[in-house]
Design an enzyme around this catalytic site. Structure first.
Site, mmCIF file in Angstrom:
data_model
loop_
_atom_site.group_PDB
_atom_site.id
_atom_site.type_symbol
_atom_site.label_atom_id
_atom_site.label_comp_id
_atom_site.label_asym_id
_atom_site.label_seq_id
_atom_site.Cartn_x
_atom_site.Cartn_y
_atom_site.Cartn_z
ATOM 1 N N LYS A 170 0.817 -1.220 0.000
ATOM 2 C CA LYS A 170 0.000 0.000 0.000
ATOM 3 C C LYS A 170 0.846 1.264 0.000
ATOM 4 O O LYS A 170 0.379 2.320 -0.408
ATOM 5 C CB LYS A 170 -0.962 -0.021 1.177
ATOM 6 C CG LYS A 170 -2.003 -1.119 1.009
ATOM 7 C CD LYS A 170 -3.122 -1.042 2.006
ATOM 8 C CE LYS A 170 -4.219 -2.043 1.672
ATOM 9 N NZ LYS A 170 -3.770 -3.451 1.760
HETATM 10 C C1 LIG Z 1 -4.395 -4.525 1.135
HETATM 11 C C2 LIG Z 1 -3.627 -5.786 1.011
HETATM 12 C C3 LIG Z 1 -4.038 -6.814 0.119
HETATM 13 C C4 LIG Z 1 -5.299 -6.725 -0.708
HETATM 14 O O1 LIG Z 1 -5.214 -5.769 -1.732
HETATM 15 P P1 LIG Z 1 -6.547 -5.197 -2.440
HETATM 16 O O2 LIG Z 1 -6.089 -4.065 -3.271
HETATM 17 O O3 LIG Z 1 -7.438 -4.731 -1.288
HETATM 18 O O4 LIG Z 1 -7.164 -6.300 -3.211
HETATM 19 C C5 LIG Z 1 -3.241 -7.948 0.019
HETATM 20 N N1 LIG Z 1 -2.123 -8.091 0.775
HETATM 21 C C6 LIG Z 1 -1.711 -7.133 1.640
HETATM 22 C C7 LIG Z 1 -0.485 -7.375 2.440
HETATM 23 C C8 LIG Z 1 -2.442 -5.954 1.793
HETATM 24 O O5 LIG Z 1 -2.016 -5.018 2.672
#
Ligand SMILES: *Cc1c(COP(=O)(O)O)cnc(C)c1O
Length: 461
Positions: A108
């Site tokens: 993120k």
């Molecule tokens: C947010 C997240 C996901 C999922 O991603 P999306 O964009 O919500 O599908 C998967 N793995 C980790 C470690 C995350 O922080």
């Protein structure tokens, strides 16, 4: 480039008009009017910031300072090197694309570091300020705080469930000493935090008076930032632009894999977008059956960042399935609100799902454990539980002659307990996190009550 709502109301807008807005006024999500075309020959060989500028310029054409912002967001100091998203080859044709080298060790950061720069720049131009209110059970909150820390025009008020996150995750947030970061530890669970945010947002007068905003995953800038690394991964895994690859993506809110869909729509030769769900298989069910069914309860799993009851970016994809007919999207979401589900398996939209490259699978706790073990034994690499979900499902769809790129979405140190259960040892800690849990922490403990949040914001903004 102009943006329209998936529900069709209102005139098209420029990027800088939708940046701070979040949801469209009609409840829809913003999408670009058309998908721009990639220039693979010109883009291969660019550095990450150069590539990011080329991709993002397709979507953001009314912020002349974009180049400066991109260079700041993707500086080697922020992402531990020039590569930003290095490709790790496990064996010929099988790769991990490492997306978690940012300050909070989860993917993120890639979108939020850019969002922090974009927000600051837009607010400076408007000479205004923004109070970001959010709820987190882990990754999103810390990525947002590290992206916004020290930014003068922005304050962050982040609700987290007191004593319910891993020691590493809470220390990551609570150790921040920046005056513009406010951690509110709620005496309750994550759902209480989320309800409090909803209640505050429902008070339109309060929201306007205190300029309350969000950094949630439906912001188009976050999607656009994530499109970049699909190109980066493709160029790193292939020698020429006529090869195709497949991507395996651990999925929750459908933001990450939707960015892959956009890259494919721009002309990137992606054969398959392999969606991995955990036990919360809302999306796997849809891609298997055509039925989209929102859950009442979320199961708490060992890949917690994929624990969702509905997928907030999904409407953007459905908009395309309908042939971009906003009236059909409105119909489907009316049905979803009334009945908790819709089913497109008998509609003309269903064959378009296969054409769009998606396949899906699911992975449960025992799969994560065995995948972490297998990857460690075969390739001497430690992967986190979310990445393991992606690898498990990805391998089931692997085909000869098509490189498989599995997205690595977090570093194992964030989820040490599961790694210990799988391998009987702790994952290594990057040096800068050695003392994390012993740093002084700064947070405010509050009751699970929206009025308490409002009072706190009013006193601190
Ligand atoms: C947010 C997240 C996901 C999922 O991603 P999306 O964009 O919500 O599908 C998967 N793995 C980790 C470690 C995350 O922080």
């Amino acid at each position: 480039m102009r943006y329209v709502s998936t529900r069709g109301a209102g005139a098209p807008k420029r990027f800088s008009e939708i940046l701070l807005e979040g949801l469209a006024a009609d409840g829809g999500l913003y999408v670009p009017e058309t998908f721009p075309k990639a220039d693979l020959a010109a883009w291969r060989g660019l550095t990450y910031p150069e590539l990011a500028l080329r991709v993002l310029s397709c979507f953001i054409d009314d912020m002349p300072e974009l180049e400066t912002l991109v260079k700041r967001a993707y500086h080697p100091r922020v992402f531990g090197g020039e590569e930003v998203t290095p490709l790790k080859t496990l064996e010929p044709g099988l790769h991990l694309l490492c997306l978690s080298n940012g300050p909070t060790l989860a993917f993120k950061d890639i979108a939020l570091q850019l969002l922090g720069e974009l927000f600051e720049s837009a607010l400076e131009r408007e000479r205004s300020t923004l109070n970001i209110l959010g709820a987190t059970s882990g990754d999103t909150g810390s990525a947002a705080e590290y992206a916004m820390r020290g930014k003068r025009a922005i304050r962050v008020f982040m609700l987290s469930p007191h004593k319910r996150m891993s020691a590493f995750q809470s220390a990551q947030m609570y150790a921040l000493q920046d005056a513009n970061i406010h951690n509110l530890a709620v005496k309750g669970v994550f759902d209480d935090c989320q309800d409090m945010v909803k209640t505050v947002n429902a008070d339109a007068a309060f929201k306007a008076r205190h300029r309350i905003g969000a950094v949630n995953s439906i912001n188009w800038a976050r999607v656009a930032a994530q499109v970049v690394y699909y190109f980066k991964g493709y160029f790193a895994a292939t020698k020429s632009d006529d090869e195709s690859v497949s991507f395996a993506v651990p999925s929750g809110n459908f933001g990450n894999i939707y960015a892959g869909y956009v890259a494919r729509a721009m002309g990137l030769p992606i054969k398959r977008l392999i969606l991995a769900s955990n036990e919360n298989e809302v999306l796997h069910e849809f891609f298997r059956t055509g039925r989209y069914r929102v859950r009442r309860e979320v199961l708490h799993t060992t890949s917690p960042s994929m624990d969702i009851s509905k997928a907030s970016n999904f409407e953007r994809y459905v908009y395309d399935l309908t042939g971009r007919e906003a009236a059909r999207v409105r119909d489907l979401w009316r049905r979803l609100d009334a009945e908790g589900e819709f089913d497109i398996s008998h509609s003309p939209y269903w064959p378009r799902v296969a054409q769009s490259g998606f396949v899906s699978g699911k992975s449960a706790h025992a799969d994560r454990i065995s995948t972490i073990r297998n990857v460690y034994q075969r390739y001497n690499a430690i992967i986190d539980p979310h990445t393991a979900d992606g690898v498990k499902v990805g391998l089931a769809y692997r085909e000869p002659g098509v490189a498989l790129i599995c997205l690595e979405t977090a570093q194992p140190v964030k989820f040490a307990k599961t790694i210990r259960d799988a391998l009987g040892r702790d994952p290594e800690r990057p040096a800068e996190f050695l003392n994390l849990e012993r740093l002084p922490q700064r947070y405010k403990l509050i009751e699970p009550d929206a009025a308490a949040v409002k009072r706190y914001i009013a006193a601190h903004s």
